[in-house]
Write a protein that holds these residues in place. Structure first.
Motif, PDB file in Angstrom:
ATOM      1  N   ILE A 167       0.052   0.054  -1.313  1.00  0.00           N
ATOM      2  CA  ILE A 167       0.469  -1.061  -2.171  1.00  0.00           C
ATOM      3  C   ILE A 167       1.559  -1.888  -1.504  1.00  0.00           C
ATOM      4  N   ALA A 168       2.448  -1.252  -0.731  1.00  0.00           N
ATOM      5  CA  ALA A 168       3.594  -1.947  -0.146  1.00  0.00           C
ATOM      6  C   ALA A 168       3.206  -3.201   0.652  1.00  0.00           C
ATOM      7  N   PRO A 169       2.231  -3.129   1.589  1.00  0.00           N
ATOM      8  CA  PRO A 169       1.892  -4.368   2.311  1.00  0.00           C
ATOM      9  C   PRO A 169       1.259  -5.427   1.424  1.00  0.00           C
ATOM     10  N   GLN A 170       0.526  -5.010   0.391  1.00  0.00           N
ATOM     11  CA  GLN A 170      -0.059  -6.003  -0.511  1.00  0.00           C
ATOM     12  C   GLN A 170       1.025  -6.750  -1.267  1.00  0.00           C
ATOM     13  N   ILE A 171       2.038  -6.031  -1.735  1.00  0.00           N
ATOM     14  CA  ILE A 171       3.150  -6.670  -2.422  1.00  0.00           C
ATOM     15  C   ILE A 171       3.963  -7.529  -1.458  1.00  0.00           C
ATOM     16  N   ALA A 172       4.222  -7.008  -0.265  1.00  0.00           N
ATOM     17  CA  ALA A 172       5.058  -7.723   0.703  1.00  0.00           C
ATOM     18  C   ALA A 172       4.421  -9.017   1.181  1.00  0.00           C
ATOM     19  N   SER A 173       3.084  -9.090   1.163  1.00  0.00           N
ATOM     20  CA  SER A 173       2.410 -10.288   1.680  1.00  0.00           C
ATOM     21  C   SER A 173       2.679 -11.531   0.843  1.00  0.00           C
ATOM     22  N   ALA A 175      -6.374  -8.798   0.504  1.00  0.00           N
ATOM     23  CA  ALA A 175      -7.796  -8.510   0.320  1.00  0.00           C
ATOM     24  C   ALA A 175      -8.121  -7.091   0.773  1.00  0.00           C
ATOM     25  N   VAL A 176      -7.694  -6.738   1.980  1.00  0.00           N
ATOM     26  CA  VAL A 176      -7.993  -5.409   2.512  1.00  0.00           C
ATOM     27  C   VAL A 176      -7.220  -4.341   1.749  1.00  0.00           C
ATOM     28  N   ALA A 177      -5.907  -4.546   1.577  1.00  0.00           N
ATOM     29  CA  ALA A 177      -5.093  -3.553   0.870  1.00  0.00           C
ATOM     30  C   ALA A 177      -5.549  -3.398  -0.571  1.00  0.00           C
ATOM     31  N   GLY A 178      -5.953  -4.505  -1.203  1.00  0.00           N
ATOM     32  CA  GLY A 178      -6.403  -4.440  -2.590  1.00  0.00           C
ATOM     33  C   GLY A 178      -7.642  -3.601  -2.765  1.00  0.00           C
ATOM     34  N   ARG A 204      -3.473 -18.840   6.482  1.00  0.00           N
ATOM     35  CA  ARG A 204      -4.885 -18.545   6.733  1.00  0.00           C
ATOM     36  C   ARG A 204      -5.084 -17.102   7.178  1.00  0.00           C
ATOM     37  N   ARG A 205      -4.124 -16.542   7.885  1.00  0.00           N
ATOM     38  CA  ARG A 205      -4.227 -15.160   8.349  1.00  0.00           C
ATOM     39  C   ARG A 205      -3.637 -14.166   7.348  1.00  0.00           C
ATOM     40  N   ALA A 206      -2.621 -14.597   6.616  1.00  0.00           N
ATOM     41  CA  ALA A 206      -1.942 -13.674   5.697  1.00  0.00           C
ATOM     42  C   ALA A 206      -2.822 -13.243   4.538  1.00  0.00           C
ATOM     43  N   VAL A 207      -3.782 -14.082   4.126  1.00  0.00           N
ATOM     44  CA  VAL A 207      -4.584 -13.747   2.946  1.00  0.00           C
ATOM     45  C   VAL A 207      -5.481 -12.534   3.162  1.00  0.00           C
ATOM     46  N   TYR A 208      -5.662 -12.117   4.418  1.00  0.00           N
ATOM     47  CA  TYR A 208      -6.452 -10.910   4.655  1.00  0.00           C
ATOM     48  C   TYR A 208      -5.720  -9.651   4.198  1.00  0.00           C
ATOM     49  N   ILE A 209      -4.395  -9.702   4.170  1.00  0.00           N
ATOM     50  CA  ILE A 209      -3.627  -8.505   3.819  1.00  0.00           C
ATOM     51  C   ILE A 209      -3.896  -8.054   2.390  1.00  0.00           C
TER      52      ILE A 209
END
Length: 414
Positions: free
Chosen positions: A330-336, A302-305, A295-300
């Protein structure tokens, strides 16, 4: 229908195998076929385009064809695993994978390689689908999330090292040697599965394999809002990943002049963050719960994108940003994906022990179908800028967040 209800366990059911470290290692190897089959040959895409006299779009289709086939093949493998057992279906798929990898090494034209990659994708997906199913067979919810995260941490070694190894193989022996390498990996995986893989399907959970029963099970899953919400959450995160996989070789190698070897280091660095995320998820999922982390991870993404897409628009129109700011965002979006993938999967599957193979199949169809769609769009709209890749990643990140926050019923988010 009666066949869709979980049957009562029988007194004659054998004791289930346990999820030992050795078995988890074999399952991780089986799960590695996707990143190996994709990432090992990424540095060679521009070279293949020249050697086979194909366009960028033609060679991108070898990637999209694999992913489309990977998604479509799961329609068969999950229900087959629910009927015949996990082990024989995995071994059969691996045997075909070995043959198609050898075929790819002999491809003489772009069209031939696209077709062979399609067949390779059909063969590869069986081991991935049923490895995920076997985790569901042997573990429940948060413990399953822990096991899948550990598998993902082990599996992430493949995309971390694959572009590096692929770049070196390309330099030393040419792109065809990459597919010979995949054939050897297939032989190793088949041998390990034959020796160490037990059968985990309970006899009382065997399902009919005729069309009516299979369609009824798929229909039940497709009309269940919770299942589809979790499947779409994971699917759009995969779409973000495959948008990057499809666009980054041409964006970084062609636009920014990165060598294939150095591109492998960049890609490997991003996957290192995925590995760290997987290990953290394995540690904290049993403590905080898969649903709460998801539930919390999906924000990563969204914001990074959104940030990535805005930067891509600026780069495409003004050319003022450069490569490294993109990598940082891009790195945190991929890592999530290490937080979203395992947790969305176990939340989707945990209510379906009696048809875990079918549920795993549909989960994979959604993931790789969306991944193939986004990857194909990026490939076909490539215009020499980083724009198409970043726009796709931004859209996928937002849709991932929407799927979890608005499609999954609130009572299923705890």
């Amino acid at each position: 229908m009666d066949s869709l209800a979980p049957p009562s366990p029988t007194r004659t059911s054998p004791v289930r195998p346990t999820l030992t470290p050795v078995l988890l290692g074999v399952l991780a190897l089986l799960s590695a076929f996707t990143p190996l089959s994709i990432d090992l040959y990424l540095p060679s895409l521009p070279v293949i385009a020249v050697d086979l006299r194909g366009t960028v779009g033609d060679i991108q289709l070898t990637l999209s064809a694999f992913m489309i086939a990977f998604g479509l093949g799961q329609i068969f493998y999950g229900p087959a695993g629910d009927r015949f057992g996990r082990r024989p279906v995995i071994l059969g798929g691996l045997a075909v994978y070995i043959l198609t990898s050898v075929g790819c090494a002999f491809a003489a034209a772009a069209g031939q390689l696209v077709l062979l990659r399609f067949l390779q994708g059909l063969a590869a997906c069986g081991s991935v689908v049923l490895a995920r199913t076997m985790v569901r067979d042997l573990a429940e919810r948060d413990q399953a999330a822990r096991a899948m995260s550990l598998m993902m941490a082990c599996t992430s070694i493949a995309p971390m090292l694959a572009p590096l190894i692929g770049g070196q193989i390309l330099a030393l022996a040419g792109w065809r040697a990459i597919f010979w390498t995949l054939a050897v990996v297939g032989i190793v995986a088949w041998t390990a599965a034959f020796i160490r893989l037990p059968e985990t399907l309970r006899p009382e959970y065997r399902q009919p394999f005729h069309v009516g029963s299979v369609l009824a099970r798929f229909r039940e899953l497709l009309t269940t809002r919770a299942f589809m919400g979790f499947a779409l959450t994971g699917g759009f995160q995969f779409a973000s990943l495959f948008s990057f996989i499809s666009g980054s070789p041409f964006a970084f190698i062609d636009r920014y002049g990165v060598s294939p070897g150095n591109f492998g280091f960049i890609f490997g660095g991003m996957v290192a963050f995925m590995t760290i995320g997987s290990l953290l998820n394995a540690r904290f999922a049993p403590r905080f719960g898969a649903a709460a982390i998801l539930r919390r991870a999906v924000y990563i993404p969204a914001v990074a994108g959104v940030v990535t897409a805005v930067m891509g628009w600026i780069e495409a129109h003004y050319g003022t940003i450069g490569m490294w700011p993109f990598i940082v965002v891009i790195a945190p979006q991929i890592a999530s994906i290490s937080l979203i993938g395992p947790n969305s999967t176990v939340m989707a599957l945990h209510r379906y022990p009696h048809m875990a193979g079918t549920a795993s199949s549909l989960m994979g169809i959604v993931q790789f179908g969306l991944g193939a769609l986004f990857g194909a769009v990026v490939g076909q709209t490539f215009d020499g800028t980083i724009g198409p890749m970043t726009y796709a990643m931004g859209a996928a990140g937002i849709l991932c967040w929407i799927s979890n926050r608005f499609v999954v019923p609130r009572e299923h988010m705890v």
